[in-house]
Design a protein around this motif. Structure first.
Motif, mmCIF file in Angstrom:
data_model
loop_
_atom_site.group_PDB
_atom_site.id
_atom_site.type_symbol
_atom_site.label_atom_id
_atom_site.label_comp_id
_atom_site.label_asym_id
_atom_site.label_seq_id
_atom_site.Cartn_x
_atom_site.Cartn_y
_atom_site.Cartn_z
ATOM 1 N N PHE A 38 -11.723 -40.041 16.757
ATOM 2 C CA PHE A 38 -12.421 -41.456 16.129
ATOM 3 C C PHE A 38 -11.756 -41.858 15.586
ATOM 4 O O PHE A 38 -11.303 -43.342 14.965
ATOM 5 C CB PHE A 38 -13.743 -40.871 15.843
ATOM 6 N N ASP A 51 -8.455 -43.392 16.718
ATOM 7 C CA ASP A 51 -8.988 -44.259 17.514
ATOM 8 C C ASP A 51 -9.016 -45.912 16.956
ATOM 9 O O ASP A 51 -8.297 -46.923 17.155
ATOM 10 C CB ASP A 51 -10.105 -44.296 18.693
ATOM 11 N N GLU A 52 -9.598 -45.083 15.902
ATOM 12 C CA GLU A 52 -10.164 -45.959 14.840
ATOM 13 C C GLU A 52 -8.166 -46.858 13.976
ATOM 14 O O GLU A 52 -7.812 -47.902 13.794
ATOM 15 C CB GLU A 52 -11.030 -45.734 13.530
ATOM 16 N N SER A 84 -20.318 -41.574 12.945
ATOM 17 C CA SER A 84 -19.239 -42.627 13.671
ATOM 18 C C SER A 84 -20.224 -44.291 13.729
ATOM 19 O O SER A 84 -21.602 -44.638 14.367
ATOM 20 C CB SER A 84 -18.789 -42.782 15.103
ATOM 21 N N GLU A 94 -18.908 -45.692 17.904
ATOM 22 C CA GLU A 94 -18.898 -45.285 18.730
ATOM 23 C C GLU A 94 -20.095 -44.310 18.303
ATOM 24 O O GLU A 94 -19.447 -42.699 18.035
ATOM 25 C CB GLU A 94 -17.671 -44.342 19.272
ATOM 26 N N HIS A 101 -21.777 -42.260 21.221
ATOM 27 C CA HIS A 101 -21.737 -41.481 22.263
ATOM 28 C C HIS A 101 -20.493 -42.059 22.393
ATOM 29 O O HIS A 101 -19.999 -43.079 22.664
ATOM 30 C CB HIS A 101 -22.831 -41.543 22.781
ATOM 31 N N ARG A 102 -19.594 -40.798 23.524
ATOM 32 C CA ARG A 102 -18.853 -41.060 23.530
ATOM 33 C C ARG A 102 -18.482 -39.657 25.155
ATOM 34 O O ARG A 102 -19.508 -38.898 25.030
ATOM 35 C CB ARG A 102 -17.434 -40.204 23.102
ATOM 36 N N THR A 108 -10.651 -40.021 27.588
ATOM 37 C CA THR A 108 -12.611 -40.406 26.551
ATOM 38 C C THR A 108 -13.306 -41.767 26.909
ATOM 39 O O THR A 108 -12.057 -42.628 26.720
ATOM 40 C CB THR A 108 -12.199 -39.903 25.471
ATOM 41 N N SER A 126 -15.555 -44.311 24.925
ATOM 42 C CA SER A 126 -16.350 -45.176 24.285
ATOM 43 C C SER A 126 -17.651 -45.489 24.796
ATOM 44 O O SER A 126 -17.517 -46.900 26.261
ATOM 45 C CB SER A 126 -15.964 -46.285 23.061
#
Length: 322
Positions: free
Chosen positions: A36, A39-40, A261, A264, A266-267, A319, A321
């Motif tokens: 996370f 990605d952020e 998070s 997100e 759920h991933r 992966t 989102s």
């Protein structure tokens, strides 16, 4: 890294946070980033790239040096394809126009020097990509061969048990099988990564020994082992077991819940799937549908490429989102 707060961190916040980490670690791969987090950070840098002229990117990197070098190293570590610049461009939304690699590579080297990290100029290899990969650790695409020819032999060879990690690494790197079958990024990391690489290697060997003894993986992994490395080892041993049994078994996706998070919750992890060599040119895609929905009404489709891991072909992992 500590769980994200309920509000998004700004790029300036990330620079302050990562800058503090950079003052207390000797290697960028020591900074504990979650998927996370990466990605952020990527979302911030993608927005920055979209509004910055190519010839101004170097200045922007030097404005946020900690954030850029940590992110570039993290992308190198997560990279499941031997190419680096293309993967970085995709993550920054610049796959169509491309990135000015000389500007960015030069800025990376300037930034790591500014932050007090080694630039690995004496290692050789690619002028920019080799140092970036060294700071990221062993890339994902190199992990299966790293497990096969370095970690598992170290875990099984009783003659290495009494040696220090540095002595074990030296002995393993001298083997012809390692020279032939293990990618240079993995060999370079073990040879030049210092104490950080030795701790990573030792943690991997401990994980392998535990698995060989009781067929379990660590539920509370040590800080030296990022989650993606444990997942890669799980995939490796599963594929080895399937190969021993003479079969190729499709692997089920995993739904992950991230209660920390704010974006997100759920991933969905879409694992690599085995591909027969005579079907390497086929088109492969995942279709994600609501329960009870017809296939034609699937809410999301993820196309995946076929990649080569040693002598085997698999689809690339993804992966998503949700």
């Amino acid at each position: 890294m500590a769980p994200p707060t309920t509000t998004r961190m700004s790029l300036t916040d990330w620079e302050k946070t990562l800058g503090a980490y950079c003052k207390h670690v000797s290697h960028l791969s020591e900074i504990p980033l979650s998927p996370f987090d990466i990605d952020e950070i990527g979302r911030h840098l993608k927005a920055l790239v979209s509004r910055t002229q190519k010839n101004q990117l170097k200045a922007q990197i030097l404005r946020y040096p900690s954030t850029w070098v940590v992110y570039m190293a993290a992308i190198a570590a997560r990279n499941d394809d031997p190419g680096y610049w293309g993967e970085l461009a995709v993550s920054l939304g610049a796959e169509r126009e491309g990135l000015p690699t000389s500007f960015i590579g030069s800025a990376f080297l300037s930034a790591v020097k500014q932050l007090g990290f080694p630039d690995y100029a004496d290692v050789g290899g690619y002028h920019y990509v080799t140092p970036i990969r060294l700071h990221g650790g062993i890339p994902a695409y190199s992990l299966p061969d790293f497990f096969e020819y370095i970690v598992m032999p170290a875990a099984k060879d009783g003659r290495l048990a009494d040696k220090t990690p540095s002595e074990q690494i030296a002995a393993l790197l001298a083997r012809s099988t390692v020279e032939l079958f293990v990618d240079s990024p993995a060999r370079n990391y073990l040879q030049y990564g210092g104490a950080t690489a030795e701790a990573f290697f030792a943690a991997c060997v401990d994980m392998a020994r535990t698995f060989l003894q009781d067929h379990t993986l660590p539920s509370s992994p040590p800080p030296e082992l990022p989650a993606h490395v444990i997942d890669a080892f799980r995939n490796y041993v599963e594929e080895k077991q399937q190969a021993t049994a003479g079969q190729k078994r499709l692997r089920a996706p995993r739904l992950l819940l991230d209660p920390f998070s704010p974006i997100e919750l759920h991933r969905l992890e879409l694992p690599a799937q085995p591909v027969d060599r005579d079907r390497a040119t086929w088109r492969y895609e995942w279709k994600m549908c609501l329960v009870g929905a017809a296939t034609r009404n699937c809410t999301q489709v993820e196309t995946v490429r076929v990649r080569s891991i040693g002598y085997d072909l698999t689809t690339e992992p993804r992966t998503v989102s949700l």
